[in-house]
Design an enzyme around this catalytic site. Structure first.
Site, PDB file in Angstrom:
ATOM      1  N   ASN A  10      15.934  45.174 -17.244  1.00 10.67           N
ATOM      2  CA  ASN A  10      15.004  43.945 -16.481  1.00 10.67           C
ATOM      3  C   ASN A  10      13.698  43.987 -17.264  1.00 10.67           C
ATOM      4  O   ASN A  10      12.759  44.659 -16.664  1.00 10.67           O
ATOM      5  CB  ASN A  10      15.271  44.097 -15.100  1.00 10.67           C
ATOM      6  N   TRP A  11      13.268  43.221 -18.202  1.00  2.45           N
ATOM      7  CA  TRP A  11      12.160  43.139 -18.721  1.00  2.45           C
ATOM      8  C   TRP A  11      10.934  42.464 -17.888  1.00  2.45           C
ATOM      9  O   TRP A  11       9.831  42.503 -18.143  1.00  2.45           O
ATOM     10  CB  TRP A  11      11.964  42.203 -19.968  1.00  2.45           C
ATOM     11  N   LYS A  12      11.457  41.999 -16.790  1.00  4.22           N
ATOM     12  CA  LYS A  12      10.259  41.209 -16.146  1.00  4.22           C
ATOM     13  C   LYS A  12       9.616  40.423 -16.942  1.00  4.22           C
ATOM     14  O   LYS A  12      10.063  39.838 -17.820  1.00  4.22           O
ATOM     15  CB  LYS A  12       9.731  42.328 -15.070  1.00  4.22           C
ATOM     16  N   HIS A 100      16.146  39.590  -6.791  1.00  3.35           N
ATOM     17  CA  HIS A 100      15.275  40.852  -6.833  1.00  3.35           C
ATOM     18  C   HIS A 100      14.250  40.939  -6.066  1.00  3.35           C
ATOM     19  O   HIS A 100      13.663  39.840  -5.728  1.00  3.35           O
ATOM     20  CB  HIS A 100      14.652  40.810  -8.552  1.00  3.35           C
ATOM     21  N   GLU A 102      11.185  41.488  -6.165  1.00  7.96           N
ATOM     22  CA  GLU A 102       9.887  40.722  -6.401  1.00  7.96           C
ATOM     23  C   GLU A 102       9.989  39.152  -6.105  1.00  7.96           C
ATOM     24  O   GLU A 102       9.214  38.471  -6.031  1.00  7.96           O
ATOM     25  CB  GLU A 102       9.644  40.889  -8.059  1.00  7.96           C
ATOM     26  N   GLU A 171      18.249  48.514  -4.980  1.00  8.77           N
ATOM     27  CA  GLU A 171      17.255  48.806  -5.643  1.00  8.77           C
ATOM     28  C   GLU A 171      16.084  49.061  -4.387  1.00  8.77           C
ATOM     29  O   GLU A 171      15.678  48.014  -3.972  1.00  8.77           O
ATOM     30  CB  GLU A 171      16.402  47.588  -6.491  1.00  8.77           C
ATOM     31  N   GLY A 177       9.172  50.720 -10.148  1.00 10.20           N
ATOM     32  CA  GLY A 177       7.921  50.547 -10.801  1.00 10.20           C
ATOM     33  C   GLY A 177       7.032  51.678 -10.396  1.00 10.20           C
ATOM     34  O   GLY A 177       5.868  51.729 -10.600  1.00 10.20           O
ATOM     35  N   SER A 215      12.859  52.968 -10.909  1.00  8.73           N
ATOM     36  CA  SER A 215      12.415  54.137 -11.581  1.00  8.73           C
ATOM     37  C   SER A 215      13.494  55.059 -12.124  1.00  8.73           C
ATOM     38  O   SER A 215      13.346  56.204 -12.288  1.00  8.73           O
ATOM     39  CB  SER A 215      11.524  54.918 -10.702  1.00  8.73           C
ATOM     40  N   GLY A 236      13.940  48.786 -15.237  1.00 13.54           N
ATOM     41  CA  GLY A 236      12.806  48.235 -15.464  1.00 13.54           C
ATOM     42  C   GLY A 236      12.151  48.440 -16.572  1.00 13.54           C
ATOM     43  O   GLY A 236      12.367  48.446 -17.899  1.00 13.54           O
ATOM     44  N   GLY A 237      11.146  49.389 -16.175  1.00 11.13           N
ATOM     45  CA  GLY A 237      10.196  49.848 -16.976  1.00 11.13           C
ATOM     46  C   GLY A 237      10.776  50.642 -18.238  1.00 11.13           C
ATOM     47  O   GLY A 237      10.014  50.565 -19.527  1.00 11.13           O
TER      48      GLY A 237
END
Ligand code: PGA
Length: 254
Positions: A10-12, A100, A102, A171, A177, A215, A236-237
């Protein structure tokens, strides 16, 4: 051999055109070099919408399914700024995140809206990856299960045939993150609750893949992915850089 694990990036709102080109070249190179690793997994990458046509044309990937990070709850019409499931499907998306944390936090998306988006994705033959998870406060108040159950229940309005096609990602919001992943045991406990909830609704739902996100990286992937009810990871990251992402992919081949 067990079921194929899922690794979904997930690149966001990260990366740009030139970094994407480098990323896709690297993945293409690794696919050619180590096809066994890729074919032993289900690999997805949820991109910013505008990158989708580029991704589909730049890398004719045999193994990576491209997707997006959100869709509209509508199929077409006067909804300025929104993009529908039908549109992204036309541009090569196979999967989409919905709900998600966010989106829930910054766009006030309710559990019902998220279920509605999942329905729209399924209607357009996209696999919705429905994200659920508790906040730190929820966990400290001992209401993790309650929150997760509340987030999942509206999905039960979807027909069983369609619902059996979804993926769920657990999640925990406090792990996203932050560099602080849930422990393998903490994640497994919630995954087990989700598995039971789905099974109790209908036995056909027991095969729904349950992914962990928050994470996750090459160091903790093996312990998380060895848990009985963890069928993959939403990354993600660690999905932004191709080598780091490939490290996770390599670890996931267990
Ligand atoms: P993270 O993000 O891996 O950077 O914690 C996961 C996600 O938000 O999907």
């Amino acid at each position: 051999m067990g079921k194929k694990k899922w690794i979904v990036g997930n690149w966001k709102m990260n990366n740009n055109l030139s970094r994407s080109a480098v990323f896709f070249d690297y993945i293409h190179h690794m696919e050619t070099k180590e096809p066994d690793i890729f074919s032993s997994l289900n690999i997805g990458l949820c991109l910013p919408n505008v990158f989708l046509p580029f991704a589909s044309s730049h890398i004719a990937s045999r193994f990576v399914q491209f997707g997006v990070q959100d869709i509209s709850a509508h199929i077409s019409g006067a909804f300025t700024g929104e993009v529908s499931a039908a549109m992204v499907a036309e541009f090569g998306a196979k999967i989409t995140l919905v709900g998600h944390s966010e989106r829930r936090q910054y766009h006030a998306e309710s559990n019902e809206l998220v279920a509605y988006k999942a329905q729209k994705a399924l209607d357009c033959r996209l696999t919705p990856l429905v994200c659920v998870g508790e906040t730190l406060e929820d966990r400290q108040n001992g209401i993790t299960d309650e929150v997760i159950i509340r987030q999942i229940k509206p999905l039960f309005d979807i027909s069983i045939t369609q619902l059996s096609q979804i993926i769920i990602a657990y999640e925990p919001v406090w792990a996203i993150g932050t560099g602080i992943s849930a422990s393998a045991e903490e994640a497994q406990t919630v995954h087990y609750t989700i598995r039971k909830l789905l099974e109790e609704h209908n036995l056909l739902l027991r095969e729904i893949p349950l992914l962990y996100g928050g994470s996750m990286n090459a160091r903790n992937a093996v312990s998380l992915l060895s848990q009985a009810d963890i069928d993959g990871g939403l990354i993600g990251g660690a999905s932004l850089d191709p080598e780091t992402f490939f490290d996770v992919i390599r670890q996931a081949k267990i």
